[in-house]
Design a protein around this motif. Structure first.
Motif, mmCIF file in Angstrom:
data_model
loop_
_atom_site.group_PDB
_atom_site.id
_atom_site.type_symbol
_atom_site.label_atom_id
_atom_site.label_comp_id
_atom_site.label_asym_id
_atom_site.label_seq_id
_atom_site.Cartn_x
_atom_site.Cartn_y
_atom_site.Cartn_z
ATOM 1 N N LYS A 74 1.591 -1.187 0.059
ATOM 2 C CA LYS A 74 0.157 -0.347 0.136
ATOM 3 C C LYS A 74 0.311 1.607 -0.097
ATOM 4 N N SER A 75 0.424 2.128 -0.689
ATOM 5 C CA SER A 75 1.365 3.555 -0.275
ATOM 6 C C SER A 75 0.637 4.982 -0.567
ATOM 7 N N THR A 76 0.326 5.767 -0.588
ATOM 8 C CA THR A 76 -0.710 7.062 -0.718
ATOM 9 C C THR A 76 -0.004 7.670 -3.141
ATOM 10 N N ASP A 77 0.801 6.979 -3.161
ATOM 11 C CA ASP A 77 1.448 7.614 -4.577
ATOM 12 C C ASP A 77 1.727 6.213 -5.295
ATOM 13 N N PRO A 78 1.241 5.059 -5.104
ATOM 14 C CA PRO A 78 2.011 3.838 -6.050
ATOM 15 C C PRO A 78 2.749 4.316 -6.910
ATOM 16 N N GLY A 79 3.439 5.352 -8.171
ATOM 17 C CA GLY A 79 4.128 5.688 -8.641
ATOM 18 C C GLY A 79 5.041 5.785 -8.297
ATOM 19 N N ILE A 80 5.578 6.473 -7.203
ATOM 20 C CA ILE A 80 6.534 7.232 -6.887
ATOM 21 C C ILE A 80 8.240 6.422 -6.408
ATOM 22 N N PHE A 81 7.553 5.115 -5.148
ATOM 23 C CA PHE A 81 8.197 4.666 -4.646
ATOM 24 C C PHE A 81 8.639 3.387 -4.800
ATOM 25 N N SER A 82 9.345 2.668 -4.876
ATOM 26 C CA SER A 82 9.838 0.948 -5.502
ATOM 27 C C SER A 82 10.704 0.523 -4.107
ATOM 28 N N ILE A 83 10.973 -0.978 -4.046
ATOM 29 C CA ILE A 83 11.668 -1.429 -3.034
ATOM 30 C C ILE A 83 11.868 -2.195 -3.908
ATOM 31 N N GLY A 84 13.580 -2.804 -2.943
ATOM 32 C CA GLY A 84 14.446 -4.480 -3.923
ATOM 33 C C GLY A 84 13.624 -5.340 -2.990
ATOM 34 N N LEU A 85 13.100 -6.151 -4.168
ATOM 35 C CA LEU A 85 12.314 -7.609 -3.744
ATOM 36 C C LEU A 85 13.855 -8.194 -2.590
ATOM 37 N N TYR A 86 15.209 -8.392 -2.031
ATOM 38 C CA TYR A 86 15.315 -8.776 -1.517
ATOM 39 C C TYR A 86 16.522 -8.129 -0.110
ATOM 40 N N SER A 87 16.337 -6.737 -1.089
ATOM 41 C CA SER A 87 17.330 -5.208 0.015
ATOM 42 C C SER A 87 16.428 -5.257 0.882
ATOM 43 N N GLY A 88 15.312 -4.467 0.388
ATOM 44 C CA GLY A 88 14.353 -4.368 1.146
ATOM 45 C C GLY A 88 15.135 -2.146 1.259
ATOM 46 N N GLU A 89 15.498 -2.475 0.116
ATOM 47 C CA GLU A 89 15.414 -0.677 0.011
ATOM 48 C C GLU A 89 15.099 0.206 -0.818
ATOM 49 N N ILE A 90 14.772 1.103 -0.533
ATOM 50 C CA ILE A 90 13.570 1.644 -1.220
ATOM 51 C C ILE A 90 14.070 3.495 -1.585
ATOM 52 N N ARG A 91 13.305 3.085 -2.635
ATOM 53 C CA ARG A 91 14.726 3.645 -3.989
ATOM 54 C C ARG A 91 12.926 5.035 -4.200
ATOM 55 N N THR A 92 13.117 5.421 -5.487
ATOM 56 C CA THR A 92 12.564 6.742 -5.931
ATOM 57 C C THR A 92 12.213 6.145 -7.367
ATOM 58 N N GLN A 93 10.785 6.269 -8.498
ATOM 59 C CA GLN A 93 11.037 5.009 -9.497
ATOM 60 C C GLN A 93 10.730 6.414 -10.336
ATOM 61 N N ARG A 94 10.775 8.028 -9.347
ATOM 62 C CA ARG A 94 10.959 9.043 -11.076
ATOM 63 C C ARG A 94 11.021 10.266 -10.161
ATOM 64 N N ASP A 95 11.579 11.238 -10.609
ATOM 65 C CA ASP A 95 12.138 12.232 -9.703
ATOM 66 C C ASP A 95 10.501 13.009 -8.804
ATOM 67 N N ILE A 96 11.047 13.161 -8.506
ATOM 68 C CA ILE A 96 10.016 14.139 -6.741
ATOM 69 C C ILE A 96 10.241 15.193 -7.279
ATOM 70 N N SER A 97 8.774 15.825 -7.312
ATOM 71 C CA SER A 97 8.559 17.305 -7.843
ATOM 72 C C SER A 97 7.241 18.196 -6.327
ATOM 73 N N GLU A 98 7.866 18.919 -6.605
ATOM 74 C CA GLU A 98 6.729 19.810 -5.153
ATOM 75 C C GLU A 98 5.322 19.523 -5.658
ATOM 76 N N SER A 99 5.154 18.650 -6.645
ATOM 77 C CA SER A 99 3.517 19.169 -6.913
ATOM 78 C C SER A 99 2.976 17.651 -5.991
ATOM 79 N N ASP A 100 3.887 16.457 -5.602
ATOM 80 C CA ASP A 100 4.194 15.229 -5.283
ATOM 81 C C ASP A 100 3.342 16.127 -3.532
#
Length: 734
Positions: free
Chosen positions: A534-560
């Motif tokens: 679950k996420s507030t905005d599904p298109g912003i963040f992703s997580i590594g399947l085995y590492s658990g690292e949370i990364r951005t899927q796109r550039d974060i803008s002030e409109s987010d």
């Protein structure tokens, strides 16, 4: 259909199939064979698997003291186990049959086995006496007959007496047409002359039909006298009588009477019992003068239900008469029923369903008629019932659910009563243990524990002691204690961390945070995989399947959205797979001093209708424009007044502005099964770095201290055994 009724149907069907499966098997064996003599193959004739005979407890059940044959459990053959004497078993009865019950268990099967014992020529003919003295009147006409008791051969058929031969003489010959089953007639061929020869010696031989034949002889001394031309005559040729098997010694059985019209010594009669067997001669005797038969031994209906004897009346001149006496032995109720356990489950689980089979018993009574009719019963207060099965077999089944915590063993007393008057009975007690299953949850002594502790205590300080009890047995009742993870209430000052991101927007692929989970299992059961559920905005963040690292899927803008909530699921690779979740709260901001508190940031599913979506979208668009304008003005104003304390552009944040919600990290360095992560992001950095900042406030607690969120904090203690768990609240008052 109830479980009990279903169990009865199954029992009925099983009984029907068993009855249909039972069959008679007939074999024959010569008497006097050696042990281990092969009789036949039961496994082949009954189409049985010989490899499962031991498992199914195959056996032969024979009513008697001796076991003449047995089953070889390795081959399934029936073989001779001890000497078989046909004459001891059946006497003159032909054919000589023995009946066995071939019994198998798992499932129960019963087959009747009939064994015919074949006669061999192992007994010679025997006359009642070694020598016989006869007197015959010299005036006797030719064709006069002298009756001689026939020889007896214990063998039957062709092995019994077939012919008689008389030694050569000129006065006497054998009557070939006489009934040789009872006596042999010697016929006077020529007239006698006592003055010429007053005594004749003859040898009578009896020959059987065996190969080679056996014979027996008797010497007949014939004395020629002047008178005695009448033989004794019985009042009837056959006498029948009845006698109870418990008749006392000396009891009169019957009195038989023979008469002789001759006078003097020729009319004086003496009585004899011919051909007394070993069993009969120990039970009865006859008064030689009066013909009264009496009891001299203890009889047993179970060994023999009738006796037959031939009585001879002999006068003073050697003439004889014969009759047959049949004595029927009536049964009395002198044997108690015998209970034998054929199958028993002496330990059963407490969750065994009603109608389950516990034991199979067999009840037999050696008596006959009503005296052998047996009824069985057990106490109605027990959770078991006794049901008739096949013939003399009964089964014990459960009638209701069991509870080991109430009763852990039962003594089931089986009472077998016969139909005699008065009835005889016997008891057998079975001890049935009830094994435990994990059907009880542990119970705390108190539902709530109130504990008072001092603030600023050291890690590892004992807080309180709790106690719980589980009525189950051994490992099922062994109590294990564990704390149920709840919302963190204690925070180490040195464990606070803020993530700042700076210039104009966060680039796609930037590291935001990392989730770490541990699994106490090993191998593939401890292989973990992460997923954002679950996420507030599904298109912003992703997580590594085995590492658990949370990364951005796109550039974060002030409109987010400024506040972002993620629900992370981690699951192992076991079968079945186990999983847990944690919540990560993210804040997007260029100025950490203006960030709001995150305690109310939780992810909520929007399940409203389309109308609600339209209303929210309209309000959001209206407020977003105003918020954007205010935010730009505020950011520019804050940039002018905020001091630059760190050379790389990071912002020094006073502790008063830091949000109060931080996840607790214990000394072991591992995370619990469910946590909240609070992470702060900025829109002004191209990289993602963790910035650990200290407070400007001198009153800030040291790194080993704690900040307290509320005056009274609570945790929940989870208590578990193997399969059951319970919880209790613990309240801490500093």
């Amino acid at each position: 259909m109830s479980k009990l009724r279903l169990a009865k149907w199954r029992l009925w069907i099983t009984s029907l199939l068993f009855c249909m499966a039972s069959a008679d098997v007939r074999y024959s064996v010569p008497e006097e064979t050696k042990t281990k003599y092969f009789i036949g193959s039961l496994s082949k004739d009954l189409n049985l698997d010989s490899d499962r005979l031991r498992f199914r407890k195959a056996r032969l059940d024979y009513r008697g003291d001796k076991r003449y044959c047995e089953v070889d459990l390795d081959s399934g053959n029936i073989v001779v186990s001890e000497r078989i004497d046909r004459e001891m078993l059946c006497g003159t009865t032909s054919p000589c049959l023995m009946h066995f019950e071939f019994i198998l268990e798992n499932p129960l099967e019963l087959h009747n086995v009939v064994l015919e014992v074949k006669d061999i020529n192992d007994n010679p003919p025997v006359f009642p006496k070694d020598s016989i003295k006869l007197e015959i009147s010299e005036a006797a006409p030719t064709r006069s007959k002298l009756q001689i008791a026939c020889a007896r051969d214990l063998d039957v058929g062709m092995n019994s007496v077939q012919t008689y031969m008389l030694s050569q003489n000129k006065y006497f010959v054998l009557d070939t047409k006489s009934n040789k089953d009872r006596y042999v007639d010697i016929v006077l061929k020529n007239s006698l002359d006592r003055e010429t020869k007053g005594e004749h010696s003859l040898i009578l031989s009896a020959v059987d039909g065996g190969n080679p034949p056996k014979s027996g002889t008797v010497v007949i001394e014939v004395f020629v006298i002047d008178v005695n031309d009448n033989a004794p005559v019985f009042s009837q040729p056959l006498y029948n009588t009845r006698l109870f098997e418990n008749a006392a010694l000396g009891t009169s059985v019957i009195k038989i009477v023979a008469t002789d019209v001759d006078e003097g010594a020729n009319g004086q009669i003496t009585y004899y019992i011919n051909h007394l067997s070993d069993n009969t001669k120990e039970l009865f005797k006859i008064d030689e003068n009066y013909g009264e038969i009496s009891v001299i031994g203890q009889m047993d209906h179970e060994k023999s239900s009738s006796y037959e004897m031939e009585v001879q009346a002999e006068d003073g001149g050697g003439q004889t008469g014969h009759c047959k006496v049949v004595i029927e032995i009536d049964d009395i109720n002198d044997n108690t029923p015998v209970i034998s356990v054929k199958s028993l489950k002496n330990q059963i689980p407490e969750n065994i369903p009603p109608g389950s089979e516990i034991a199979v018993i067999n009840v037999k009574d050696q008596d006959s008629g009503e005296n052998s009719r047996v009824s069985c019963s057990i106490s109605s207060s027990l959770p078991f019932q006794l049901q008739p099965y096949i013939k003399s077999y009964f089964i014990i089944t459960t009638t209701r659910s069991l509870d080991r915590e109430q009763i852990e063993n039962y003594n089931v007393t089986i009472t077998a009563t016969d139909g005699g008057t008065p009835p005889l009975f016997s008891n057998l007690t079975l001890n049935i243990q009830v094994s435990d299953i994990n059907d009880n949850s542990p119970t705390f002594e108190l539902q709530t524990y109130a504990v008072y502790i001092s603030e600023n205590n050291k890690p590892g300080t004992s807080v309180c002691s709790v106690s719980a009890n589980d009525p189950d047995w051994r490992q099922n009742g062994t109590v294990l204690y564990s704390l149920v993870p709840t919302e963190p209430r204690y925070f180490s000052e040195g464990q606070r961390a803020a993530l700042s991101v700076y210039n104009l927007s966060t680039l796609s692929g930037s590291l935001v945070s990392k989730v770490i989970a541990v699994d106490a299992d090993s191998g593939q059961n401890a292989w973990l995989s992460y997923q954002i559920v679950k996420s507030t905005d599904p298109g912003i963040f992703s997580i590594g399947l085995y590492s658990g690292e949370i990364r951005t899927q796109r550039d974060i803008s002030e409109s987010d959205n400024m506040k972002q909530s993620l629900v992370i699921s981690v699951k192992d690779n076991g079968q079945p797979s186990l999983s847990t979740t944690c919540a990560v709260n993210l804040l997007i901001s260029d100025n950490l001093s203006e960030v709001p508190e995150l305690k109310d940031m939780t992810y909520k599913d929007n399940n409203s209708k389309l109308t609600s979506y339209l209303i929210i979208a309209l309000v959001s668009l209206s407020t977003f424009f105003l918020t954007f304008i205010i935010l730009i003005v505020a950011v520019k104003f804050c940039h002018r007044r905020k001091p630059r304390l760190l050379f790389d552009g990071a912002v020094a944040v006073p502790s008063a502005y830091l949000p109060p919600n931080y996840a607790e990290v214990d000394e072991a360095g591992t995370l619990r099964s469910s946590y909240n992560y609070d992470t702060y992001l900025t829109t002004g950095s191209r990289t993602s770095d963790f910035k650990f900042v200290s407070s400007y406030n001198e009153n800030t607690l040291p790194a080993g201290g704690t900040l307290i969120r509320s005056d009274i904090d609570s945790n929940m203690l989870r208590l578990s055994d193997e399969g059951e768990c319970t919880e209790v609240n613990i309240c801490f008052n500093p």
